[in-house]
Design an enzyme around this catalytic site. Structure first.
Site, short mmCIF file in Angstrom:
data_model
loop_
_atom_site.label_atom_id
_atom_site.label_comp_id
_atom_site.label_asym_id
_atom_site.label_seq_id
_atom_site.Cartn_x
_atom_site.Cartn_y
_atom_site.Cartn_z
N GLU A 282 -0.41 -11.80 -6.79
CA GLU A 282 -1.50 -12.26 -5.50
C GLU A 282 -1.45 -13.91 -5.62
OE1 GLU A 282 -4.68 -9.88 -5.75
OE2 GLU A 282 -3.45 -8.02 -5.34
N LYS B 226 -8.63 -0.89 2.90
CA LYS B 226 -7.17 -1.37 2.88
C LYS B 226 -6.27 -0.44 3.92
CE LYS B 226 -6.90 -2.71 -2.09
NZ LYS B 226 -6.46 -2.10 -3.37
N ARG C 21 -2.91 -5.87 0.15
CA ARG C 21 -2.41 -5.35 -1.13
C ARG C 21 -1.33 -6.48 -1.84
NH1 ARG C 21 -3.22 0.21 -0.96
NH2 ARG C 21 -3.02 -0.09 -3.16
N SER C 22 -1.14 -5.97 -3.19
CA SER C 22 -0.35 -6.99 -3.81
C SER C 22 1.00 -7.45 -3.40
CB SER C 22 -0.54 -6.50 -5.53
OG SER C 22 0.22 -4.92 -5.49
N LYS D 165 -10.65 -10.15 1.17
CA LYS D 165 -10.00 -10.31 -0.18
C LYS D 165 -8.40 -10.38 0.05
CE LYS D 165 -9.03 -7.79 -4.30
NZ LYS D 165 -9.56 -6.57 -5.27
#
EC number: 4.2.1.11
Length: 428
Positions: free
Chosen positions: A207, A337, A366-367, A388
């Site tokens: 990330e 998410k 998401r990563s 985020k």
């Protein structure tokens, strides 16, 4: 004349971890179209909607998504041709019924979500509206979200020795989103300088955060506080700290494997409580495992009025599970998410349920990401007030920040920066 869906096409692309994912294009009779790409997680909740992979080890190590692509280009396309793209709920309902499973395991949540989002983009483009205005209405209310910036990576997002997955900075004290981004970027560079000066690894994780080996998890907090001060900001005023413990990854046989100790739920809660007293921590995500509901209740009783307690794996963006959590007084915020639940309609329902119960809402990446910026528009459209989307490097992360800068310029005074008002934990 109402525009209708005339074509739906999906194909494989690569995500930020060099794994295949889907990009979907929905074309309308007006020639307007919408495109969306689907993200993928590394640390996933057990109850997430199912991401369909080919499991053919001769292609991409089994991670290909040709079956999901085929499901879009075949049965989903056939079911949706002629539909009005503005009928988002109906379109998502048709796909859910076509799938026929509770967790979208038949067609794949990645296939369904790609179509769901591309339909929304097509409808927005046909109306000559940006996605945030199409979803949020012309008058809003809109606000610019506070970013939670993951500048030290650990756990499943890195190959270092840190147990916890994300150590974040939260520029609560900035006057605008653009300034919040500047605060974060300056701390990011200050942190890199400190790492290099100490001979620590300055390579980044999935990330975009740094992934050094450190003596313990607390050392990550200490490093970040030093970097905040190096950048001439005040910890606990200009910039707070946040943590994603990703504790489901640490939980085995009723204990937490943390720093070479086997901790009970109570001991883990004690450790988290100690850190909230010692450091300016404003948010803790997945402080306990998704399967430790009794522990979550204790954690919430202990800290719900002191910090934001974010449920990610425990809620998996599922309105039914969130409702259960609300009734049991579990957490006081939810991480949202899109691919955990698999349709835009269900995502919006979860956000609405959270907000109506005064739970904080954090729209999340998401990563495994792409250059798709849907979550930036979604955060503004839903007035979520927090987002985020990783660190301050890697284009897959920065794309979302740059999209938010565009939106802030477009909306200007219509979308004030949420700042400390984003955090509801002391006003429930």
């Amino acid at each position: 004349m109402t525009a209708t869906i005339t074509d739906i096409n999906a194909h494989e692309i690569l995500d930020s971890r060099a794994n295949p994912t889907l990009e979907v294009r929905v074309t309308l009779s007006s020639q307007a179209y919408g495109c969306a790409a689907v993200p993928s997680g590394a640390s996933t909740g057990e109850r997430e909607a199912v991401e369909l992979r080919d499991n053919n080890l001769e292609r991409y190590g089994g991670k290909g998504v040709l079956q999901a692509v085929e499901n879009v280009n075949g049965p989903i396309r056939d079911a949706l041709l002629g539909q009005d793209p503005r009928s988002q709920e109906e379109i998502d309902r048709i796909m859910i019924e076509l799938d026929g499973t509770e967790n979208k395991a038949n067609l794949g949540a990645n296939a369904i979500l790609g179509v769901s989002l591309a339909v929304a983009y097509a409808a927005a483009n046909n109306a000559d509206l940006p996605l945030y205005r199409y979803l949020g209405g012309d008058g809003g209310p809109f606000s610019m979200p506070v970013p939670m910036m993951n500048i030290i990576n650990g756990g499943a997002h890195a190959t270092n020795n840190l147990d916890f997955q994300e150590f974040m900075i939260v520029p609560v004290g900035a006057p605008t989103f653009a300034e919040a981004l500047r605060y974060g970027a300056e701390v990011f560079h200050a942190l890199k300088k400190r790492l290099v000066s100490r001979g620590l690894m300055s390579a980044v994780g999935d990330e975009g955060g740094f992934a050094p080996d450190l003596p313990n998890n607390e050392a990550a907090f200490e490093l970040i506080l030093e970097a905040i001060e190096d950048a001439n900001y005040v910890p606990g005023k200009d910039i707070y700290l946040a943590l994603d413990a990703a504790s489901s990854e640490l939980y085995q046989n009723g204990r937490y494997d943390f720093e070479n100790n086997q901790l009970t739920s109570e001991e883990m809660i004690d450790r988290l409580t100690e850190w909230t007293k010692k450091y300016p921590v404003i948010s803790i995500e997945d402080g306990l495992s998704e399967n430790d509901w009794a522990g979550w209740k204790l954690l919430t009783e202990r800290l719900e009025n002191k910090v934001q307690l974010v449920g990610d794996d425990i809620f998996v963006t599922n309105p039914d599970i969130l409702e259960k959590g609300i009734k049991k007084n579990i957490a006081n915020a939810i991480l949202v998410k899109l691919n955990q639940i698999g349709t835009l309609t269900e995502t919006l329902a979860t956000v609405g349920l959270a907000k109506s119960n005064k739970y904080g809402v954090i729209i999340s990446h998401r990563s495994g990401e792409t250059e798709d910026t849907t979550i930036a528009d979604l955060a503004v459209a839903t007035d979520a007030r927090q987002i985020k989307t990783g660190s301050l490097c890697r284009s897959d992360r920065v794309a979302k920040y740059n999209r938010l800068l565009q939106i802030e310029r477009e909306l200007n005074d219509q979308a004030p920066y949420a700042g400390k008002e984003a955090f509801l934990f002391n006003r429930k």
